[in-house]
Structures are given as structure tokens and as C-alpha cells.
Motif scaffolding. Structure first.
Motif, PDB file in Angstrom:
ATOM      1  N   SER A 191      52.574 -37.610 -26.566  1.00 62.36           N
ATOM      2  CA  SER A 191      52.154 -38.589 -25.546  1.00 62.36           C
ATOM      3  C   SER A 191      50.699 -39.031 -25.729  1.00 62.36           C
ATOM      4  O   SER A 191      50.245 -39.964 -25.083  1.00 62.36           O
ATOM      5  CB  SER A 191      52.294 -37.969 -24.160  1.00 62.36           C
ATOM      6  OG  SER A 191      51.376 -36.877 -24.021  1.00 62.36           O
ATOM      7  N   GLY A 192      49.967 -38.332 -26.602  1.00 61.83           N
ATOM      8  CA  GLY A 192      48.553 -38.623 -26.799  1.00 61.83           C
ATOM      9  C   GLY A 192      47.640 -37.692 -26.034  1.00 61.83           C
ATOM     10  O   GLY A 192      46.426 -37.712 -26.222  1.00 61.83           O
ATOM     11  N   GLU A 193      48.227 -36.870 -25.172  1.00 61.69           N
ATOM     12  CA  GLU A 193      47.446 -35.910 -24.388  1.00 61.69           C
ATOM     13  C   GLU A 193      46.781 -34.895 -25.321  1.00 61.69           C
ATOM     14  O   GLU A 193      47.380 -34.445 -26.298  1.00 61.69           O
ATOM     15  CB  GLU A 193      48.374 -35.177 -23.416  1.00 61.69           C
ATOM     16  CG  GLU A 193      47.698 -34.068 -22.629  1.00 61.69           C
ATOM     17  CD  GLU A 193      48.687 -33.230 -21.824  1.00 61.69           C
ATOM     18  OE1 GLU A 193      48.219 -32.318 -21.145  1.00 61.69           O
ATOM     19  OE2 GLU A 193      49.897 -33.477 -21.899  1.00 61.69           O
ATOM     20  N   THR A 194      45.540 -34.532 -25.025  1.00 65.22           N
ATOM     21  CA  THR A 194      44.831 -33.514 -25.794  1.00 65.22           C
ATOM     22  C   THR A 194      45.294 -32.138 -25.338  1.00 65.22           C
ATOM     23  O   THR A 194      45.174 -31.795 -24.157  1.00 65.22           O
ATOM     24  CB  THR A 194      43.313 -33.649 -25.608  1.00 65.22           C
ATOM     25  OG1 THR A 194      42.913 -34.945 -26.036  1.00 65.22           O
ATOM     26  CG2 THR A 194      42.565 -32.594 -26.394  1.00 65.22           C
ATOM     27  N   LEU A 195      45.841 -31.365 -26.266  1.00 69.48           N
ATOM     28  CA  LEU A 195      46.318 -30.018 -25.953  1.00 69.48           C
ATOM     29  C   LEU A 195      45.268 -28.954 -26.245  1.00 69.48           C
ATOM     30  O   LEU A 195      45.285 -27.885 -25.656  1.00 69.48           O
ATOM     31  CB  LEU A 195      47.583 -29.713 -26.767  1.00 69.48           C
ATOM     32  CG  LEU A 195      48.767 -30.645 -26.544  1.00 69.48           C
ATOM     33  CD1 LEU A 195      49.893 -30.292 -27.499  1.00 69.48           C
ATOM     34  CD2 LEU A 195      49.228 -30.579 -25.099  1.00 69.48           C
ATOM     35  N   LEU A 196      44.380 -29.261 -27.170  1.00 68.37           N
ATOM     36  CA  LEU A 196      43.335 -28.307 -27.557  1.00 68.37           C
ATOM     37  C   LEU A 196      42.157 -29.096 -28.090  1.00 68.37           C
ATOM     38  O   LEU A 196      42.341 -30.070 -28.837  1.00 68.37           O
ATOM     39  CB  LEU A 196      43.858 -27.372 -28.655  1.00 68.37           C
ATOM     40  CG  LEU A 196      42.849 -26.371 -29.244  1.00 68.37           C
ATOM     41  CD1 LEU A 196      42.569 -25.248 -28.250  1.00 68.37           C
ATOM     42  CD2 LEU A 196      43.376 -25.785 -30.543  1.00 68.37           C
ATOM     43  N   ASN A 197      40.959 -28.716 -27.711  1.00 69.11           N
ATOM     44  CA  ASN A 197      39.741 -29.284 -28.280  1.00 69.11           C
ATOM     45  C   ASN A 197      38.739 -28.147 -28.336  1.00 69.11           C
ATOM     46  O   ASN A 197      38.048 -27.879 -27.360  1.00 69.11           O
ATOM     47  CB  ASN A 197      39.225 -30.456 -27.451  1.00 69.11           C
ATOM     48  CG  ASN A 197      38.107 -31.191 -28.160  1.00 69.11           C
ATOM     49  OD1 ASN A 197      38.121 -31.318 -29.372  1.00 69.11           O
ATOM     50  ND2 ASN A 197      37.134 -31.669 -27.405  1.00 69.11           N
ATOM     51  N   GLU A 198      38.709 -27.471 -29.473  1.00 69.29           N
ATOM     52  CA  GLU A 198      37.914 -26.247 -29.579  1.00 69.29           C
ATOM     53  C   GLU A 198      36.797 -26.407 -30.596  1.00 69.29           C
ATOM     54  O   GLU A 198      37.006 -26.870 -31.708  1.00 69.29           O
ATOM     55  CB  GLU A 198      38.825 -25.075 -29.973  1.00 69.29           C
ATOM     56  CG  GLU A 198      38.132 -23.750 -29.853  1.00 69.29           C
ATOM     57  CD  GLU A 198      39.116 -22.592 -29.767  1.00 69.29           C
ATOM     58  OE1 GLU A 198      38.816 -21.554 -30.370  1.00 69.29           O
ATOM     59  OE2 GLU A 198      40.158 -22.729 -29.107  1.00 69.29           O
ATOM     60  N   ARG A 199      35.606 -25.989 -30.205  1.00 71.70           N
ATOM     61  CA  ARG A 199      34.414 -26.036 -31.050  1.00 71.70           C
ATOM     62  C   ARG A 199      34.340 -24.737 -31.850  1.00 71.70           C
ATOM     63  O   ARG A 199      34.648 -23.663 -31.343  1.00 71.70           O
ATOM     64  CB  ARG A 199      33.194 -26.163 -30.137  1.00 71.70           C
ATOM     65  CG  ARG A 199      31.880 -26.166 -30.836  1.00 71.70           C
ATOM     66  CD  ARG A 199      30.765 -26.140 -29.767  1.00 71.70           C
ATOM     67  NE  ARG A 199      29.481 -25.961 -30.373  1.00 71.70           N
ATOM     68  CZ  ARG A 199      28.954 -24.802 -30.744  1.00 71.70           C
ATOM     69  NH1 ARG A 199      29.609 -23.671 -30.539  1.00 71.70           N
ATOM     70  NH2 ARG A 199      27.769 -24.740 -31.307  1.00 71.70           N
ATOM     71  N   PHE A 200      33.890 -24.862 -33.116  1.00 71.75           N
ATOM     72  CA  PHE A 200      33.634 -23.668 -33.918  1.00 71.75           C
ATOM     73  C   PHE A 200      32.558 -23.997 -34.936  1.00 71.75           C
ATOM     74  O   PHE A 200      32.185 -25.153 -35.113  1.00 71.75           O
ATOM     75  CB  PHE A 200      34.917 -23.158 -34.594  1.00 71.75           C
ATOM     76  CG  PHE A 200      35.519 -24.090 -35.611  1.00 71.75           C
ATOM     77  CD1 PHE A 200      35.217 -23.970 -36.953  1.00 71.75           C
ATOM     78  CD2 PHE A 200      36.391 -25.089 -35.223  1.00 71.75           C
ATOM     79  CE1 PHE A 200      35.771 -24.818 -37.894  1.00 71.75           C
ATOM     80  CE2 PHE A 200      36.956 -25.948 -36.149  1.00 71.75           C
ATOM     81  CZ  PHE A 200      36.637 -25.809 -37.494  1.00 71.75           C
ATOM     82  N   GLU A 201      32.036 -22.970 -35.585  1.00 78.39           N
ATOM     83  CA  GLU A 201      30.979 -23.167 -36.572  1.00 78.39           C
ATOM     84  C   GLU A 201      31.460 -22.704 -37.938  1.00 78.39           C
ATOM     85  O   GLU A 201      32.254 -21.762 -38.049  1.00 78.39           O
ATOM     86  CB  GLU A 201      29.725 -22.401 -36.172  1.00 78.39           C
ATOM     87  CG  GLU A 201      29.071 -22.971 -34.933  1.00 78.39           C
ATOM     88  CD  GLU A 201      27.741 -22.314 -34.610  1.00 78.39           C
ATOM     89  OE1 GLU A 201      27.522 -21.155 -35.043  1.00 78.39           O
ATOM     90  OE2 GLU A 201      26.932 -22.950 -33.926  1.00 78.39           O
ATOM     91  N   ALA A 202      30.967 -23.387 -38.977  1.00 81.38           N
ATOM     92  CA  ALA A 202      31.294 -23.039 -40.347  1.00 81.38           C
ATOM     93  C   ALA A 202      30.111 -23.405 -41.240  1.00 81.38           C
ATOM     94  O   ALA A 202      29.301 -24.261 -40.891  1.00 81.38           O
ATOM     95  CB  ALA A 202      32.547 -23.780 -40.801  1.00 81.38           C
ATOM     96  N   LEU A 203      30.033 -22.752 -42.389  1.00 80.50           N
ATOM     97  CA  LEU A 203      28.940 -23.010 -43.325  1.00 80.50           C
ATOM     98  C   LEU A 203      29.115 -24.307 -44.099  1.00 80.50           C
ATOM     99  O   LEU A 203      28.138 -24.928 -44.515  1.00 80.50           O
ATOM    100  CB  LEU A 203      28.814 -21.858 -44.327  1.00 80.50           C
ATOM    101  CG  LEU A 203      28.262 -20.548 -43.765  1.00 80.50           C
ATOM    102  CD1 LEU A 203      28.386 -19.437 -44.793  1.00 80.50           C
ATOM    103  CD2 LEU A 203      26.807 -20.729 -43.344  1.00 80.50           C
ATOM    104  N   ASN A 204      30.381 -24.707 -44.328  1.00 81.85           N
ATOM    105  CA  ASN A 204      30.635 -25.903 -45.126  1.00 81.85           C
ATOM    106  C   ASN A 204      32.028 -26.442 -44.804  1.00 81.85           C
ATOM    107  O   ASN A 204      32.770 -25.854 -44.014  1.00 81.85           O
ATOM    108  CB  ASN A 204      30.500 -25.593 -46.617  1.00 81.85           C
ATOM    109  CG  ASN A 204      31.374 -24.438 -47.048  1.00 81.85           C
ATOM    110  OD1 ASN A 204      32.565 -24.380 -46.721  1.00 81.85           O
ATOM    111  ND2 ASN A 204      30.803 -23.499 -47.783  1.00 81.85           N
ATOM    112  N   VAL A 205      32.379 -27.558 -45.444  1.00 84.06           N
ATOM    113  CA  VAL A 205      33.646 -28.225 -45.163  1.00 84.06           C
ATOM    114  C   VAL A 205      34.836 -27.329 -45.505  1.00 84.06           C
ATOM    115  O   VAL A 205      35.806 -27.257 -44.749  1.00 84.06           O
ATOM    116  CB  VAL A 205      33.725 -29.568 -45.923  1.00 84.06           C
ATOM    117  CG1 VAL A 205      35.120 -30.152 -45.861  1.00 84.06           C
ATOM    118  CG2 VAL A 205      32.712 -30.549 -45.349  1.00 84.06           C
TER     119      VAL A 205
END
Length: 67
Positions: free
Chosen positions: A18-32
Motif C-alpha cells: 500500500s506504500g505504508e512504511t513498515l520499518l525505518n531504522e537508522r544504523f551506522e556502518a564504516l562503508n557502503v
């Protein structure tokens, strides 16, 4: 300083059909590459691997998209 790695901020977002956001979680990483792996790990952990999802850098650059 050169030689020192800084963590960068990324977001993994999962969408319902439906387009609803089910998850939007921030995280950190050293590179792509690390961000891609961490994003996959989060999706597997939360059982969202088959949903439409994306991983983006905090600058807005999309590094993964799956629909």
C-alpha cells in the motif's frame, strides 16, 4: 584525520504494498559494503527480506533497492 575510519549513518526502510512504511531504522556502518550487509541482516532479523525495501546513506544516496 587520514587513516581513521568514521562511522556513517544509513537508514533501512521497508514498505507495504500500500506504500505504508513498515520499518525505518537508522544504523551506522564504516562503508557502503558494510551498510549493505547490516541492512540485509536487519531485514532478515525482522523478516522483511521479501518486502519492498531500500538502504540509503544519510546524504540521500540510495545503495540498495528491492521491489
Amino acid at each position: 584525520m587520514k587513516g581513521e575510519s568514521e562511522m556513517e549513518t544509513y537508514y533501512v526502510t521497508v514498505f507495504a504494498p500500500s506504500g505504508e512504511t513498515l520499518l525505518n531504522e537508522r544504523f551506522e556502518a564504516l562503508n557502503v559494503e558494510e551498510a549493505k550487509q547490516k541492512g540485509r541482516d536487519l531485514l532478515e532479523e525482522k523478516q522483511f527480506t521479501e518486502h519492498t525495501h531500500r538502504v540509503v546513506h544519510s546524504s540521500g544516496k540510495m545503495i540498495v533497492f528491492h521491489s
